[in-house]
Scaffold this motif. Structure first.
Motif, PDB file in Angstrom:
ATOM      1  N   ASP A 142       0.826  -1.208   0.000  1.00  0.00           N
ATOM      2  CA  ASP A 142       0.000   0.000   0.000  1.00  0.00           C
ATOM      3  C   ASP A 142       0.861   1.258   0.000  1.00  0.00           C
ATOM      4  O   ASP A 142       0.560   2.222  -0.703  1.00  0.00           O
ATOM      5  N   ALA A 143       1.944   1.237   0.776  1.00  0.00           N
ATOM      6  CA  ALA A 143       2.840   2.390   0.826  1.00  0.00           C
ATOM      7  C   ALA A 143       3.514   2.604  -0.525  1.00  0.00           C
ATOM      8  O   ALA A 143       3.644   3.744  -0.989  1.00  0.00           O
ATOM      9  N   LEU A 144       3.926   1.540  -1.185  1.00  0.00           N
ATOM     10  CA  LEU A 144       4.546   1.651  -2.496  1.00  0.00           C
ATOM     11  C   LEU A 144       3.556   2.175  -3.527  1.00  0.00           C
ATOM     12  O   LEU A 144       3.887   3.027  -4.356  1.00  0.00           O
ATOM     13  N   GLU A 145       2.328   1.702  -3.460  1.00  0.00           N
ATOM     14  CA  GLU A 145       1.300   2.172  -4.381  1.00  0.00           C
ATOM     15  C   GLU A 145       1.016   3.660  -4.192  1.00  0.00           C
ATOM     16  O   GLU A 145       0.888   4.407  -5.160  1.00  0.00           O
ATOM     17  N   MET A 146       0.970   4.105  -2.934  1.00  0.00           N
ATOM     18  CA  MET A 146       0.757   5.538  -2.668  1.00  0.00           C
ATOM     19  C   MET A 146       1.932   6.363  -3.169  1.00  0.00           C
ATOM     20  O   MET A 146       1.751   7.445  -3.725  1.00  0.00           O
ATOM     21  N   TYR A 147       3.156   5.857  -3.023  1.00  0.00           N
ATOM     22  CA  TYR A 147       4.343   6.559  -3.511  1.00  0.00           C
ATOM     23  C   TYR A 147       4.309   6.717  -5.027  1.00  0.00           C
ATOM     24  O   TYR A 147       4.563   7.789  -5.552  1.00  0.00           O
ATOM     25  N   VAL A 148       3.987   5.628  -5.732  1.00  0.00           N
ATOM     26  CA  VAL A 148       3.932   5.685  -7.202  1.00  0.00           C
ATOM     27  C   VAL A 148       2.854   6.660  -7.652  1.00  0.00           C
ATOM     28  O   VAL A 148       3.073   7.469  -8.557  1.00  0.00           O
ATOM     29  N   THR A 149       1.699   6.629  -6.998  1.00  0.00           N
ATOM     30  CA  THR A 149       0.609   7.542  -7.346  1.00  0.00           C
ATOM     31  C   THR A 149       1.029   8.985  -7.118  1.00  0.00           C
ATOM     32  O   THR A 149       0.796   9.849  -7.967  1.00  0.00           O
ATOM     33  N   LYS A 150       1.657   9.257  -6.006  1.00  0.00           N
ATOM     34  CA  LYS A 150       2.092  10.616  -5.680  1.00  0.00           C
ATOM     35  C   LYS A 150       3.196  11.085  -6.628  1.00  0.00           C
ATOM     36  O   LYS A 150       3.190  12.221  -7.091  1.00  0.00           O
ATOM     37  N   THR A 151       4.133  10.206  -6.957  1.00  0.00           N
ATOM     38  CA  THR A 151       5.280  10.568  -7.786  1.00  0.00           C
ATOM     39  C   THR A 151       4.894  10.759  -9.245  1.00  0.00           C
ATOM     40  O   THR A 151       5.327  11.722  -9.887  1.00  0.00           O
TER      41      THR A 151
ATOM     42  N   ARG B 169      -0.669   9.490 -11.243  1.00  0.00           N
ATOM     43  CA  ARG B 169      -1.803   8.654 -11.620  1.00  0.00           C
ATOM     44  C   ARG B 169      -1.670   7.305 -10.942  1.00  0.00           C
ATOM     45  O   ARG B 169      -0.611   6.912 -10.505  1.00  0.00           O
ATOM     46  N   GLN B 170      -2.762   6.628 -10.834  1.00  0.00           N
ATOM     47  CA  GLN B 170      -2.791   5.355 -10.138  1.00  0.00           C
ATOM     48  C   GLN B 170      -2.517   4.232 -11.126  1.00  0.00           C
ATOM     49  O   GLN B 170      -3.136   4.134 -12.171  1.00  0.00           O
ATOM     50  N   TYR B 171      -1.573   3.400 -10.767  1.00  0.00           N
ATOM     51  CA  TYR B 171      -1.272   2.221 -11.571  1.00  0.00           C
ATOM     52  C   TYR B 171      -2.023   1.047 -10.980  1.00  0.00           C
ATOM     53  O   TYR B 171      -1.934   0.790  -9.791  1.00  0.00           O
ATOM     54  N   LYS B 172      -2.761   0.361 -11.802  1.00  0.00           N
ATOM     55  CA  LYS B 172      -3.578  -0.761 -11.341  1.00  0.00           C
ATOM     56  C   LYS B 172      -2.743  -2.022 -11.236  1.00  0.00           C
ATOM     57  O   LYS B 172      -1.902  -2.307 -12.077  1.00  0.00           O
ATOM     58  N   LYS B 173      -2.983  -2.788 -10.182  1.00  0.00           N
ATOM     59  CA  LYS B 173      -2.325  -4.083 -10.040  1.00  0.00           C
ATOM     60  C   LYS B 173      -2.969  -5.057 -10.986  1.00  0.00           C
ATOM     61  O   LYS B 173      -4.169  -5.029 -11.222  1.00  0.00           O
ATOM     62  N   LYS B 174      -2.170  -5.945 -11.546  1.00  0.00           N
ATOM     63  CA  LYS B 174      -2.710  -6.935 -12.486  1.00  0.00           C
ATOM     64  C   LYS B 174      -3.004  -8.215 -11.789  1.00  0.00           C
ATOM     65  O   LYS B 174      -2.482  -8.594 -10.834  1.00  0.00           O
TER      66      LYS B 174
END
Length: 56
Positions: free
Chosen positions: A39-48, A51-56
């Motif tokens: 979750d922390a990595l997903e929030m970092y990628v979204t913030k950086t 846009r939100q990258y969807k998990k496959k």
């Protein structure tokens, strides 16, 4: 977190006090440790990347 601690490999590379903080947080939130990291990595990628990258 103590900045003088050397990182130790415990599944992920982080300082021992940070590992203990995440372990305690996982216990309090009744979640798995790696889910919190994901979750922390997903929030970092979204913030950086803005846009939100969807998990496959």
């Amino acid at each position: 977190m103590d900045g003088d601690e050397a990182p130790q490999a415990r599944g992920t590379q982080m300082r021992p006090s940070r590992h203990e903080q995440l372990r305690d947080l996982a216990y309090i939130e009744k979640r798995k440790f790696w889910v919190i990291l994901d979750d922390a990595l997903e929030m970092y990628v979204t913030k950086t990347y803005g846009r939100q990258y969807k998990k496959k």
